[in-house]
Motif scaffolding. Structure first.
Motif, PDB file in Angstrom:
ATOM      1  N   ASP A  32       0.792  -1.233   0.000  1.00 39.49           N
ATOM      2  CA  ASP A  32       0.000   0.000   0.000  1.00 39.49           C
ATOM      3  C   ASP A  32       0.826   1.285   0.000  1.00 39.49           C
ATOM      4  OD1 ASP A  32      -2.406  -1.390  -0.079  1.00 39.49           O
ATOM      5  OD2 ASP A  32      -2.415  -1.659   2.088  1.00 39.49           O
ATOM      6  N   ILE A  33       2.157   1.175  -0.064  1.00 42.70           N
ATOM      7  CA  ILE A  33       2.975   2.389  -0.192  1.00 42.70           C
ATOM      8  C   ILE A  33       2.789   2.907  -1.606  1.00 42.70           C
ATOM      9  CG2 ILE A  33       5.317   3.328  -0.247  1.00 42.70           C
ATOM     10  CD1 ILE A  33       6.099   1.325   1.904  1.00 42.70           C
ATOM     11  N   ARG A  34       2.413   4.158  -1.714  1.00 44.24           N
ATOM     12  CA  ARG A  34       2.148   4.730  -3.033  1.00 44.24           C
ATOM     13  C   ARG A  34       3.388   5.433  -3.571  1.00 44.24           C
ATOM     14  NH1 ARG A  34      -2.719   3.893  -4.504  1.00 44.24           N
ATOM     15  NH2 ARG A  34      -4.475   3.908  -3.099  1.00 44.24           N
ATOM     16  N   GLY A  35       3.539   5.341  -4.877  1.00 44.67           N
ATOM     17  CA  GLY A  35       4.635   6.023  -5.546  1.00 44.67           C
ATOM     18  C   GLY A  35       4.974   5.335  -6.843  1.00 44.67           C
ATOM     19  N   SER A  36       5.600   6.081  -7.706  1.00 45.62           N
ATOM     20  CA  SER A  36       5.953   5.543  -9.019  1.00 45.62           C
ATOM     21  C   SER A  36       7.422   5.140  -9.042  1.00 45.62           C
ATOM     22  CB  SER A  36       5.670   6.596 -10.092  1.00 45.62           C
ATOM     23  OG  SER A  36       6.383   7.784  -9.799  1.00 45.62           O
ATOM     24  N   TRP A  37       7.803   4.444 -10.107  1.00 49.95           N
ATOM     25  CA  TRP A  37       9.173   3.994 -10.260  1.00 49.95           C
ATOM     26  C   TRP A  37      10.119   5.185 -10.151  1.00 49.95           C
ATOM     27  CZ3 TRP A  37      12.515   0.363  -9.864  1.00 49.95           C
ATOM     28  CH2 TRP A  37      13.768   0.527 -10.423  1.00 49.95           C
ATOM     29  N   GLY A  38      11.143   5.037  -9.333  1.00 46.76           N
ATOM     30  CA  GLY A  38      12.147   6.073  -9.166  1.00 46.76           C
ATOM     31  C   GLY A  38      11.820   7.094  -8.098  1.00 46.76           C
ATOM     32  N   ALA A  39      10.560   7.136  -7.671  1.00 46.42           N
ATOM     33  CA  ALA A  39      10.159   8.124  -6.667  1.00 46.42           C
ATOM     34  C   ALA A  39      10.202   7.560  -5.250  1.00 46.42           C
ATOM     35  CB  ALA A  39       8.751   8.638  -6.971  1.00 46.42           C
ATOM     36  N   MET A  40      10.313   6.254  -5.132  1.00 49.48           N
ATOM     37  CA  MET A  40      10.335   5.612  -3.808  1.00 49.48           C
ATOM     38  C   MET A  40      11.748   5.098  -3.549  1.00 49.48           C
ATOM     39  SD  MET A  40       6.775   3.466  -3.926  1.00 49.48           S
ATOM     40  CE  MET A  40       7.219   2.636  -5.458  1.00 49.48           C
ATOM     41  N   LYS A  41      12.496   5.829  -2.759  1.00 49.35           N
ATOM     42  CA  LYS A  41      13.877   5.457  -2.460  1.00 49.35           C
ATOM     43  C   LYS A  41      13.963   4.927  -1.042  1.00 49.35           C
ATOM     44  CE  LYS A  41      15.746   7.119  -6.282  1.00 49.35           C
ATOM     45  NZ  LYS A  41      16.495   6.334  -7.213  1.00 49.35           N
ATOM     46  N   VAL A  42      14.791   3.886  -0.869  1.00 48.13           N
ATOM     47  CA  VAL A  42      14.991   3.293   0.447  1.00 48.13           C
ATOM     48  C   VAL A  42      16.481   3.188   0.751  1.00 48.13           C
ATOM     49  CG1 VAL A  42      12.811   2.016   0.507  1.00 48.13           C
ATOM     50  CG2 VAL A  42      14.829   0.947  -0.495  1.00 48.13           C
ATOM     51  N   SER A  43      16.797   3.206   2.033  1.00 41.43           N
ATOM     52  CA  SER A  43      18.155   3.012   2.524  1.00 41.43           C
ATOM     53  C   SER A  43      18.083   2.053   3.691  1.00 41.43           C
ATOM     54  CB  SER A  43      18.761   4.344   2.968  1.00 41.43           C
ATOM     55  OG  SER A  43      18.857   5.238   1.881  1.00 41.43           O
ATOM     56  N   GLY A  44      19.231   1.481   4.069  1.00 42.11           N
ATOM     57  CA  GLY A  44      19.246   0.574   5.204  1.00 42.11           C
ATOM     58  C   GLY A  44      20.425  -0.355   5.152  1.00 42.11           C
ATOM     59  N   THR A  45      20.231  -1.583   5.666  1.00 43.92           N
ATOM     60  CA  THR A  45      21.299  -2.587   5.657  1.00 43.92           C
ATOM     61  C   THR A  45      20.737  -3.950   5.265  1.00 43.92           C
ATOM     62  OG1 THR A  45      20.984  -3.131   8.003  1.00 43.92           O
ATOM     63  CG2 THR A  45      22.618  -1.421   7.486  1.00 43.92           C
ATOM     64  N   ILE A  46      21.592  -4.716   4.611  1.00 41.68           N
ATOM     65  CA  ILE A  46      21.322  -6.126   4.320  1.00 41.68           C
ATOM     66  C   ILE A  46      22.496  -6.891   4.911  1.00 41.68           C
ATOM     67  CG2 ILE A  46      21.022  -7.898   2.540  1.00 41.68           C
ATOM     68  CD1 ILE A  46      19.999  -5.663   0.665  1.00 41.68           C
ATOM     69  N   ASP A  47      22.235  -7.694   5.912  1.00 39.78           N
ATOM     70  CA  ASP A  47      23.301  -8.413   6.632  1.00 39.78           C
ATOM     71  C   ASP A  47      24.434  -7.474   7.039  1.00 39.78           C
ATOM     72  OD1 ASP A  47      21.973 -10.803   6.623  1.00 39.78           O
ATOM     73  OD2 ASP A  47      23.374 -11.848   5.314  1.00 39.78           O
ATOM     74  N   GLY A  48      24.075  -6.283   7.479  1.00 43.26           N
ATOM     75  CA  GLY A  48      25.060  -5.311   7.949  1.00 43.26           C
ATOM     76  C   GLY A  48      25.671  -4.454   6.856  1.00 43.26           C
ATOM     77  N   TYR A  49      25.459  -4.810   5.589  1.00 37.27           N
ATOM     78  CA  TYR A  49      25.985  -4.015   4.472  1.00 37.27           C
ATOM     79  C   TYR A  49      25.050  -2.824   4.251  1.00 37.27           C
ATOM     80  CZ  TYR A  49      27.607  -2.638  -0.150  1.00 37.27           C
ATOM     81  OH  TYR A  49      28.095  -1.919  -1.223  1.00 37.27           O
ATOM     82  N   GLU A  50      25.594  -1.616   4.335  1.00 37.85           N
ATOM     83  CA  GLU A  50      24.760  -0.417   4.201  1.00 37.85           C
ATOM     84  C   GLU A  50      24.512  -0.092   2.730  1.00 37.85           C
ATOM     85  OE1 GLU A  50      24.488   4.174   5.834  1.00 37.85           O
ATOM     86  OE2 GLU A  50      26.372   3.097   6.031  1.00 37.85           O
ATOM     87  N   PHE A  51      23.255   0.178   2.410  1.00 35.19           N
ATOM     88  CA  PHE A  51      22.893   0.640   1.066  1.00 35.19           C
ATOM     89  C   PHE A  51      22.112   1.940   1.194  1.00 35.19           C
ATOM     90  CE2 PHE A  51      19.377  -2.095   2.364  1.00 35.19           C
ATOM     91  CZ  PHE A  51      18.267  -1.354   2.031  1.00 35.19           C
ATOM     92  N   LYS A  52      22.194   2.745   0.155  1.00 33.28           N
ATOM     93  CA  LYS A  52      21.505   4.036   0.159  1.00 33.28           C
ATOM     94  C   LYS A  52      20.796   4.259  -1.168  1.00 33.28           C
ATOM     95  CE  LYS A  52      24.620   6.215   3.364  1.00 33.28           C
ATOM     96  NZ  LYS A  52      24.949   7.446   3.976  1.00 33.28           N
ATOM     97  N   ASP A  53      19.628   4.836  -1.077  1.00 31.42           N
ATOM     98  CA  ASP A  53      18.877   5.301  -2.247  1.00 31.42           C
ATOM     99  C   ASP A  53      18.603   4.234  -3.308  1.00 31.42           C
ATOM    100  OD1 ASP A  53      18.658   7.921  -1.251  1.00 31.42           O
ATOM    101  OD2 ASP A  53      20.649   8.422  -2.007  1.00 31.42           O
ATOM    102  N   LEU A  54      18.255   3.025  -2.866  1.00 30.02           N
ATOM    103  CA  LEU A  54      17.809   2.015  -3.823  1.00 30.02           C
ATOM    104  C   LEU A  54      16.347   2.281  -4.171  1.00 30.02           C
ATOM    105  CD1 LEU A  54      19.258  -1.369  -2.485  1.00 30.02           C
ATOM    106  CD2 LEU A  54      20.147   0.086  -4.306  1.00 30.02           C
ATOM    107  N   ASN A  55      15.966   1.917  -5.385  1.00 36.46           N
ATOM    108  CA  ASN A  55      14.570   2.060  -5.789  1.00 36.46           C
ATOM    109  C   ASN A  55      13.730   0.958  -5.162  1.00 36.46           C
ATOM    110  OD1 ASN A  55      14.465   4.319  -7.645  1.00 36.46           O
ATOM    111  ND2 ASN A  55      15.770   3.082  -8.961  1.00 36.46           N
ATOM    112  N   LEU A  56      12.627   1.361  -4.557  1.00 38.86           N
ATOM    113  CA  LEU A  56      11.614   0.423  -4.097  1.00 38.86           C
ATOM    114  C   LEU A  56      10.669   0.281  -5.275  1.00 38.86           C
ATOM    115  CD1 LEU A  56      10.624  -1.198  -1.636  1.00 38.86           C
ATOM    116  CD2 LEU A  56       9.301   0.799  -0.963  1.00 38.86           C
ATOM    117  N   ALA A  57      10.732  -0.864  -5.930  1.00 36.69           N
ATOM    118  CA  ALA A  57      10.031  -1.034  -7.201  1.00 36.69           C
ATOM    119  C   ALA A  57       8.575  -1.423  -6.995  1.00 36.69           C
ATOM    120  CB  ALA A  57      10.716  -2.101  -8.035  1.00 36.69           C
ATOM    121  N   PRO A  58       7.664  -0.703  -7.659  1.00 34.35           N
ATOM    122  CA  PRO A  58       6.256  -1.063  -7.567  1.00 34.35           C
ATOM    123  C   PRO A  58       5.974  -2.372  -8.286  1.00 34.35           C
ATOM    124  CG  PRO A  58       6.567   0.822  -9.047  1.00 34.35           C
ATOM    125  CD  PRO A  58       7.908   0.454  -8.502  1.00 34.35           C
ATOM    126  N   VAL A  59       5.096  -3.173  -7.697  1.00 36.50           N
ATOM    127  CA  VAL A  59       4.622  -4.411  -8.296  1.00 36.50           C
ATOM    128  C   VAL A  59       3.097  -4.357  -8.191  1.00 36.50           C
ATOM    129  CG1 VAL A  59       4.654  -6.930  -8.178  1.00 36.50           C
ATOM    130  CG2 VAL A  59       6.687  -5.633  -7.500  1.00 36.50           C
TER     131      VAL A  59
END
Length: 151
Positions: A32-59
């Motif tokens: 239910d998060i609204r937004g179009s491709w490229g407008a929804m950016k996420v940051s965080g960690t995957i197994d401690g590896y920090e990532f920034k500004d990845l696209n949260l892709a709509p499905v």
């Protein structure tokens, strides 16, 4: 930033032939998060590896996903089918949510007096058009158009 996941166990999915999406994570609770491709950016960690500004892709009618590129997979030493621990934040958007915020912008632009001089129905149409936009970027476009019209 709004927390989407905190130390959540997810499975790194592998689907050959999907280009950049061959390795990806489906992010639960994001349908239910609204937004179009490229407008929804996420940051965080995957197994401690920090990532920034990845696209949260709509499905369509499903939870959104992020692509997990080779750099990340190599850093965490994981592949398709492996479990990973994910913490993720939706990068804050500065989307306007109220008329008062919009009035502040018009005031800062020196256009509030001109805006208030418009007939009420025109004011309401401008406000509704801007506040109904799905993201900050689209709101900015509509605000700039309104300011241009007022000047």
């Amino acid at each position: 930033m709004k927390t989407i996941l905190e130390n959540e166990k997810l499975i790194l999915r592998h689907e050959p032939g999907k280009g950049a999406w061959t390795y990806h994570l489906v992010i639960p609770g994001t349908k239910d998060i609204r937004g179009s491709w490229g407008a929804m950016k996420v940051s965080g960690t995957i197994d401690g590896y920090e990532f920034k500004d990845l696209n949260l892709a709509p499905v369509t009618n499903a939870d959104k996903m992020i692509s997990v590129n080779g750099t990340i997979r190599k850093a965490i030493n994981k592949g398709g089918g492996d479990e990973v621990i994910v913490t993720m934040y939706k990068n804050s958007d500065n989307k306007l949510r109220s008329e008062d915020q919009l009035f502040d912008i018009f005031n800062d632009a020196g256009m509030l007096t001109k805006f208030k001089a418009l007939p009420n129905d025109e004011q309401e149409e401008i406000i509704d058009t801007i506040l109904s936009q799905p993201n900050e970027s689209r709101q900015e476009q509509k605000i700039m158009a309104a300011i241009k019209k007022l000047s």
